[in-house]
Write a protein that holds these residues in place. Structure first.
Motif, short mmCIF file in Angstrom:
data_model
loop_
_atom_site.label_atom_id
_atom_site.label_comp_id
_atom_site.label_asym_id
_atom_site.label_seq_id
_atom_site.Cartn_x
_atom_site.Cartn_y
_atom_site.Cartn_z
N GLN A 1 23.45 65.13 51.07
CA GLN A 1 24.05 64.17 51.98
C GLN A 1 24.59 62.97 51.21
N VAL A 2 25.57 62.33 51.79
CA VAL A 2 26.15 61.14 51.22
C VAL A 2 25.25 59.95 51.53
N GLN A 3 25.06 59.10 50.54
CA GLN A 3 24.34 57.85 50.73
C GLN A 3 25.16 56.70 50.18
N LEU A 4 25.13 55.57 50.88
CA LEU A 4 25.85 54.38 50.48
C LEU A 4 24.85 53.24 50.33
N VAL A 5 24.87 52.59 49.18
CA VAL A 5 23.96 51.50 48.89
C VAL A 5 24.77 50.24 48.61
N ARG A 27 28.78 64.09 45.73
CA ARG A 27 29.56 64.80 44.71
C ARG A 27 31.05 64.47 44.72
N ILE A 28 31.65 64.38 45.91
CA ILE A 28 33.10 64.29 45.99
C ILE A 28 33.50 62.98 46.66
N PHE A 29 33.33 61.90 45.92
CA PHE A 29 33.65 60.58 46.43
C PHE A 29 35.14 60.46 46.76
N SER A 30 35.99 61.03 45.92
CA SER A 30 37.43 60.85 46.06
C SER A 30 38.00 61.47 47.33
N SER A 31 37.26 62.35 47.98
CA SER A 31 37.74 63.00 49.20
C SER A 31 37.51 62.15 50.45
N TYR A 32 36.77 61.05 50.32
CA TYR A 32 36.44 60.22 51.48
C TYR A 32 37.32 58.99 51.57
N VAL A 33 37.64 58.64 52.78
CA VAL A 33 38.17 57.32 53.08
C VAL A 33 36.98 56.35 53.14
N MET A 34 37.15 55.18 52.56
CA MET A 34 36.09 54.19 52.54
C MET A 34 36.51 52.96 53.35
N GLY A 35 35.53 52.34 54.00
CA GLY A 35 35.84 51.20 54.83
C GLY A 35 34.73 50.17 54.87
N TRP A 36 35.07 49.03 55.43
CA TRP A 36 34.12 47.95 55.68
C TRP A 36 34.20 47.54 57.14
N ASN A 74 37.32 55.32 41.84
CA ASN A 74 36.90 56.70 42.03
C ASN A 74 36.07 57.22 40.87
N ASP A 75 36.24 56.65 39.68
CA ASP A 75 35.44 57.06 38.53
C ASP A 75 34.00 56.55 38.65
N LYS A 76 33.85 55.30 39.04
CA LYS A 76 32.52 54.72 39.20
C LYS A 76 31.92 54.99 40.57
N LYS A 77 32.73 55.51 41.48
CA LYS A 77 32.27 55.83 42.84
C LYS A 77 31.75 54.59 43.56
N THR A 78 32.55 53.54 43.48
CA THR A 78 32.19 52.29 44.12
C THR A 78 33.37 51.73 44.90
#
Length: 122
Positions: A1-5, A27-36, A74-78
């Motif tokens: 599962q995806v976790q966000l810290v 595993r596949i951070f780049s496939s997700y849209v990220m938001g706040w 996307n490299d650091k997944k942040t």
């Protein structure tokens, strides 16, 4: 599962700045849209910003446009949210989110960070 810290947040005077960060575990951070998103006490959770993959510019709520800047690595997944010229109206609990598309409705997002408090004093 995806976790966000999440990290960051705190108390700041009006006109000041804060930076929020969110680290993606999966595993596949780049496939997700990220938001706040943010949520003030006894109020609805509201959209703040989101960013798609590639070179697309972030989308911002009108209330923060020109003051907040979202970015992703996307490299650091942040992802981060740089908040400048903060106002008392920005006071809220801020949440990092991951999803499959950009929606203003938080119910359409799949994963959430734990939240971090931002308080802006006048």
């Amino acid at each position: 599962q995806v976790q966000l810290v999440q990290s960051g947040g705190g108390l700041v005077q009006a006109g000041g700045s804060l930076r929020l960060s969110c680290t993606f575990s999966g595993r596949i951070f780049s496939s997700y849209v990220m938001g706040w998103f943010r949520q003030a006490p006894e109020k609805e959770r509201e959209f703040v910003a989101a960013i798609r993959r590639g070179s697309r510019e972030p989308d911002y709520a009108d209330s923060v446009k020109g003051r907040f800047t979202m970015s992703r690595d996307n490299d650091k997944k942040t992802v981060s949210l740089e908040m400048n010229s903060l106002k008392p109206e920005d006071t809220a609990n801020y949440y990092c989110a991951a999803g499959v598309s950009v929606y203003s409705d938080p119910r359409h997002w799949n994963f959430w960070g734990q939240g971090t408090q931002v308080t802006v004093s006048s």
